[in-house]
Scaffold this active site. Structure first.
Site, PDB file in Angstrom:
ATOM      1  N   ASP A  88      -1.295  -0.845   6.032  1.00  0.00           N
ATOM      2  CA  ASP A  88      -1.385  -0.241   7.360  1.00  0.00           C
ATOM      3  C   ASP A  88      -2.783  -0.204   7.934  1.00  0.00           C
ATOM      4  OD1 ASP A  88      -2.433   3.012   7.129  1.00  0.00           O
ATOM      5  OD2 ASP A  88      -2.004   1.881   5.306  1.00  0.00           O
ATOM      6  N   ASP A  98      -0.217   5.192   0.946  1.00  0.00           N
ATOM      7  CA  ASP A  98      -0.500   6.157   2.014  1.00  0.00           C
ATOM      8  C   ASP A  98      -0.618   5.446   3.362  1.00  0.00           C
ATOM      9  OD1 ASP A  98      -1.555   8.874   0.477  1.00  0.00           O
ATOM     10  OD2 ASP A  98      -1.924   7.032  -0.634  1.00  0.00           O
ATOM     11  N   ASP A 141       0.867  -1.166   0.000  1.00  0.00           N
ATOM     12  CA  ASP A 141       0.000   0.000   0.000  1.00  0.00           C
ATOM     13  C   ASP A 141       0.913   1.228   0.000  1.00  0.00           C
ATOM     14  OD1 ASP A 141      -2.434   1.568   0.447  1.00  0.00           O
ATOM     15  OD2 ASP A 141      -1.690   1.800   2.495  1.00  0.00           O
TER      16      ASP A 141
END
EC number: 3.1.3.18
Length: 218
Positions: free
Chosen positions: A168, A10, A8
């Site tokens: 995250d 961001d 991922d």
């Protein structure tokens, strides 16, 4: 042995919340609404720009009219793309970890809900683009994460072998779970719930730990 690690973006490789907040504030001001707080913006990240804009509008009292959303989305995109890296930073240890993964034979890629264009711009600005052999954005396919299709699309462009997805958030965990792919959770990003409540195979707070975690996937 070959294999692929997909990330991922961001909240995983970069902390982009300050620039997303700045663009959101400019958008809200343009439409006569008061800006929301940085913490609110951070909590809205993860499901793609259209959803981020929808949440910003709701928090600022702008409602959810589709034509208003379209106008706000266009304004947000204009402001964000004008300065996507002014206050964005790479998380500590990311660069060394990516180098170590490549040295260990892993091929790297990106699967993000950020639109593909800004994702490529940011990766290039931070010198990461050449390391990423595929970049799948939130507008690359008709669907976004947590639908597993973008993650499959990313891995299908990379060599066969062991697969690891690194993210995250709850969205990333759900995507990996739907795809049946091992998931490593970076605990210092934009998650909204405790680590123990997010499905994962591994969790880490320091990118120095990631190469060893990847080795376990082999």
């Amino acid at each position: 042995m070959s294999g692929a690690v997909v990330f991922d973006l961001d909240g995983t490789l970069i902390d982009s919340a300050p620039d997303l907040h700045a663009a959101g504030s400019q958008m809200l001001t343009e439409f006569g609404a008061a800006p929301v707080t940085p913490a609110q913006t951070r909590s809205f990240i993860g499901n793609g720009v259209p959803t981020l804009v929808e949440r910003l509008m709701g928090a600022a009292g702008l409602g959810s009219d589709p034509s208003q959303h379209a106008a706000c989305l266009a304004a947000f995109t204009r402001h964000y793309e004008a300065s996507p890296t002014a206050n964005t930073t790479i998380y500590p240890g990311v660069l060394a970890a990516l180098d170590d993964l490549e040295a260990a034979g892993w091929t790297l890629g990106i699967c993000t809900n950020k639109p593909e264009g800004p994702a490529v711009t940011i990766l290039r600005a931070f010198g990461l683009l050449d390391q990423m052999k595929v970049v799948v954005g939130g507008d690359t396919l008709p669907v976004k994460k947590p639908d597993p299709a973008p993650l499959f699309h990313a891995f299908d462009a990379l060599p066969d072998g062991p697969r690891l997805y690194v993210g995250d958030s709850e969205v990333d965990a759900g995507t990996a779970q739907a795809a049946g792919i091992r998931f490593a959770l970076y605990s210092e990003g934009y998650r909204k719930t405790p680590v123990a409540d997010i499905p994962h195979d591994h969790a880490f707070a320091d990118f120095a730990a990631l190469p060893a975690i990847a080795a376990l996937a082999r």
